[in-house]
Design an enzyme around this catalytic site. Sequence first.
Site, PDB file in Angstrom:
ATOM      1  CE  LYS A   1      -2.081  -1.237   3.824  1.00  0.00           C
ATOM      2  NZ  LYS A   1      -1.396  -2.519   4.080  1.00  0.00           N
TER       3      LYS A   1
ATOM      4  NE  ARG B   1       2.025  -4.783  11.043  1.00  0.00           N
ATOM      5  CZ  ARG B   1       3.098  -4.585  10.267  1.00  0.00           C
ATOM      6  NH1 ARG B   1       4.276  -5.088  10.621  1.00  0.00           N
ATOM      7  NH2 ARG B   1       2.997  -3.897   9.162  1.00  0.00           N
TER       8      ARG B   1
ATOM      9  NE  ARG C   1       6.269  -0.199   9.980  1.00  0.00           N
ATOM     10  CZ  ARG C   1       5.123  -0.172   9.302  1.00  0.00           C
ATOM     11  NH1 ARG C   1       5.064   0.456   8.124  1.00  0.00           N
ATOM     12  NH2 ARG C   1       4.045  -0.747   9.769  1.00  0.00           N
TER      13      ARG C   1
ATOM     14  NE  ARG D   1      -4.759  -1.324   9.333  1.00  0.00           N
ATOM     15  CZ  ARG D   1      -3.641  -0.638   9.180  1.00  0.00           C
ATOM     16  NH1 ARG D   1      -3.623   0.501   8.549  1.00  0.00           N
ATOM     17  NH2 ARG D   1      -2.513  -1.122   9.642  1.00  0.00           N
TER      18      ARG D   1
ATOM     19  NE  ARG E   1       7.799  -2.469   6.171  1.00  0.00           N
ATOM     20  CZ  ARG E   1       6.511  -2.274   6.379  1.00  0.00           C
ATOM     21  NH1 ARG E   1       5.762  -1.726   5.444  1.00  0.00           N
ATOM     22  NH2 ARG E   1       5.958  -2.647   7.519  1.00  0.00           N
TER      23      ARG E   1
HETATM   24  P1  AP5 Z   1       4.887  -1.634   1.805  1.00  0.00           P
HETATM   25  O1  AP5 Z   1       4.593  -0.810   0.613  1.00  0.00           O
HETATM   26  O2  AP5 Z   1       5.643  -1.015   2.927  1.00  0.00           O
HETATM   27  O3  AP5 Z   1       3.538  -2.341   2.345  1.00  0.00           O
HETATM   28  P2  AP5 Z   1       2.308  -1.767   3.146  1.00  0.00           P
HETATM   29  O4  AP5 Z   1       1.096  -2.435   2.614  1.00  0.00           O
HETATM   30  O5  AP5 Z   1       2.317  -0.268   3.147  1.00  0.00           O
HETATM   31  O6  AP5 Z   1       2.645  -2.358   4.580  1.00  0.00           O
HETATM   32  P3  AP5 Z   1       2.537  -1.731   6.043  1.00  0.00           P
HETATM   33  O7  AP5 Z   1       3.234  -2.707   6.948  1.00  0.00           O
HETATM   34  O8  AP5 Z   1       3.010  -0.319   6.097  1.00  0.00           O
HETATM   35  O9  AP5 Z   1       1.027  -1.783   6.271  1.00  0.00           O
HETATM   36  P4  AP5 Z   1       0.320  -1.869   7.577  1.00  0.00           P
HETATM   37  O10 AP5 Z   1      -1.042  -1.680   7.103  1.00  0.00           O
HETATM   38  O11 AP5 Z   1       0.520  -3.062   8.421  1.00  0.00           O
HETATM   39  O12 AP5 Z   1       1.034  -0.739   8.477  1.00  0.00           O
HETATM   40  P5  AP5 Z   1       0.632   0.745   8.841  1.00  0.00           P
HETATM   41  O13 AP5 Z   1       1.874   1.525   8.810  1.00  0.00           O
HETATM   42  O14 AP5 Z   1      -0.552   1.188   8.072  1.00  0.00           O
HETATM   43  O15 AP5 Z   1       5.648  -2.942   1.280  1.00  0.00           O
HETATM   44  C1  AP5 Z   1       6.080  -3.948   2.202  1.00  0.00           C
HETATM   45  C2  AP5 Z   1       7.425  -4.512   1.735  1.00  0.00           C
HETATM   46  O16 AP5 Z   1       7.243  -5.203   0.502  1.00  0.00           O
HETATM   47  C3  AP5 Z   1       8.491  -3.440   1.437  1.00  0.00           C
HETATM   48  O17 AP5 Z   1       9.752  -3.942   1.790  1.00  0.00           O
HETATM   49  C4  AP5 Z   1       8.394  -3.217  -0.084  1.00  0.00           C
HETATM   50  O18 AP5 Z   1       9.634  -2.791  -0.654  1.00  0.00           O
HETATM   51  C5  AP5 Z   1       8.016  -4.611  -0.559  1.00  0.00           C
HETATM   52  N1  AP5 Z   1       7.161  -4.608  -1.729  1.00  0.00           N
HETATM   53  C6  AP5 Z   1       6.102  -3.779  -1.987  1.00  0.00           C
HETATM   54  N2  AP5 Z   1       5.525  -4.114  -3.156  1.00  0.00           N
HETATM   55  C7  AP5 Z   1       6.236  -5.186  -3.636  1.00  0.00           C
HETATM   56  C8  AP5 Z   1       6.115  -6.005  -4.803  1.00  0.00           C
HETATM   57  N3  AP5 Z   1       5.131  -5.803  -5.700  1.00  0.00           N
HETATM   58  N4  AP5 Z   1       6.997  -7.017  -4.967  1.00  0.00           N
HETATM   59  C9  AP5 Z   1       7.978  -7.241  -4.055  1.00  0.00           C
HETATM   60  N5  AP5 Z   1       8.152  -6.502  -2.941  1.00  0.00           N
HETATM   61  C10 AP5 Z   1       7.269  -5.493  -2.731  1.00  0.00           C
HETATM   62  O19 AP5 Z   1       0.135   0.575  10.341  1.00  0.00           O
HETATM   63  C11 AP5 Z   1       1.025   0.284  11.404  1.00  0.00           C
HETATM   64  C12 AP5 Z   1       0.227   0.248  12.707  1.00  0.00           C
HETATM   65  O20 AP5 Z   1      -0.371   1.539  12.953  1.00  0.00           O
HETATM   66  C13 AP5 Z   1      -0.942  -0.725  12.734  1.00  0.00           C
HETATM   67  O21 AP5 Z   1      -0.521  -2.031  13.100  1.00  0.00           O
HETATM   68  C14 AP5 Z   1      -1.837  -0.074  13.796  1.00  0.00           C
HETATM   69  O22 AP5 Z   1      -1.371  -0.329  15.101  1.00  0.00           O
HETATM   70  C15 AP5 Z   1      -1.677   1.400  13.524  1.00  0.00           C
HETATM   71  N6  AP5 Z   1      -2.645   1.928  12.540  1.00  0.00           N
HETATM   72  C16 AP5 Z   1      -2.368   2.490  11.320  1.00  0.00           C
HETATM   73  N7  AP5 Z   1      -3.492   2.874  10.727  1.00  0.00           N
HETATM   74  C17 AP5 Z   1      -4.503   2.562  11.561  1.00  0.00           C
HETATM   75  C18 AP5 Z   1      -5.912   2.698  11.490  1.00  0.00           C
HETATM   76  N8  AP5 Z   1      -6.522   3.240  10.400  1.00  0.00           N
HETATM   77  N9  AP5 Z   1      -6.653   2.236  12.524  1.00  0.00           N
HETATM   78  C19 AP5 Z   1      -6.084   1.705  13.631  1.00  0.00           C
HETATM   79  N10 AP5 Z   1      -4.747   1.550  13.766  1.00  0.00           N
HETATM   80  C20 AP5 Z   1      -3.963   1.973  12.736  1.00  0.00           C
END
Ligand code: AP5
Length: 209
Positions: free
Chosen positions: A15, A165, A154, A87, A121
């Site tokens: 994402k 997660r 991270r 979410r 990552r």
């Molecule tokens: P990346 O692009 O970083 O993936 P992502 O989907 O953004 O993953 P996140 O871990 O950031 O998502 P998340 O939803 O768990 O975390 P968030 O920060 O929102 O790609 C991942 C890896 O794969 C990278 O190394 C990249 O290079 C690689 N990659 C990407 N595309 C690829 C491809 N096509 N092929 C190969 N490799 C690839 O949330 C963190 C925490 O915050 C949550 O756990 C929660 O506690 C809190 N939080 C955030 N938002 C909310 C909300 N709305 N409500 C409640 N709590 C929330």
Amino acid sequence: MLKRITLLGPPGAGKGTQAKLLAAKNGLSHLSTGDILRDEVACDTELGRLAKGYMDRGDLVPDTLIIDMIKGRLDEDSGFILDGFPRTVTQAEALEKIILIDVAINIALSREEVIRRLSSRRVCRDCGKIYNLLYNSPKNEGVCDACGGELFQRDDDRREVIENRYDVYIDATAPLINFYKERSLLKNVDGSQPTELVSDQILAALRSS
Ligand code: AP5
């Protein structure tokens, strides 16, 4: 032109990677609730202190905190890509009362691949560029190609937290797939392809909306 987009998908689906590409190509703002929360934690704000425990465990931060945080950041007149919000169904219903989105792109990825990608990552501390030691490694170990900043892992990219997660995603977030399908706003994309192909699929989905 579609301009209010939300990206759905499990942790690690890509994402953040795709949101940055889409935002840069289309002049849209990128709103990542995860990034906002990590900034709040780094600045030791009241919200950051409240959110940190949930984030460290891989649990969701309570809906009320998130909804209050997102209000005021959504501008009716400008285009945006939401990454990591909504979410839960409660968040999606709250979003509908603030602003209507044009399309929800669901980037699908298997549990095994989620674990593989997130374990490898790395993120730039300065500019936020996202790397992967298996698929997209930096030229010099630990150093960002774009700005020379330090790369870090991270805190929530440890195996046991990643697994929680993913389970939290299945319980709380996956129901949003039906939520947006019922509103005829859902587009599905196969996140297991290389980044450029996922990007092409997203652009095709946007064009056909
Ligand atoms: P990346 O692009 O970083 O993936 P992502 O989907 O953004 O993953 P996140 O871990 O950031 O998502 P998340 O939803 O768990 O975390 P968030 O920060 O929102 O790609 C991942 C890896 O794969 C990278 O190394 C990249 O290079 C690689 N990659 C990407 N595309 C690829 C491809 N096509 N092929 C190969 N490799 C690839 O949330 C963190 C925490 O915050 C949550 O756990 C929660 O506690 C809190 N939080 C955030 N938002 C909310 C909300 N709305 N409500 C409640 N709590 C929330």
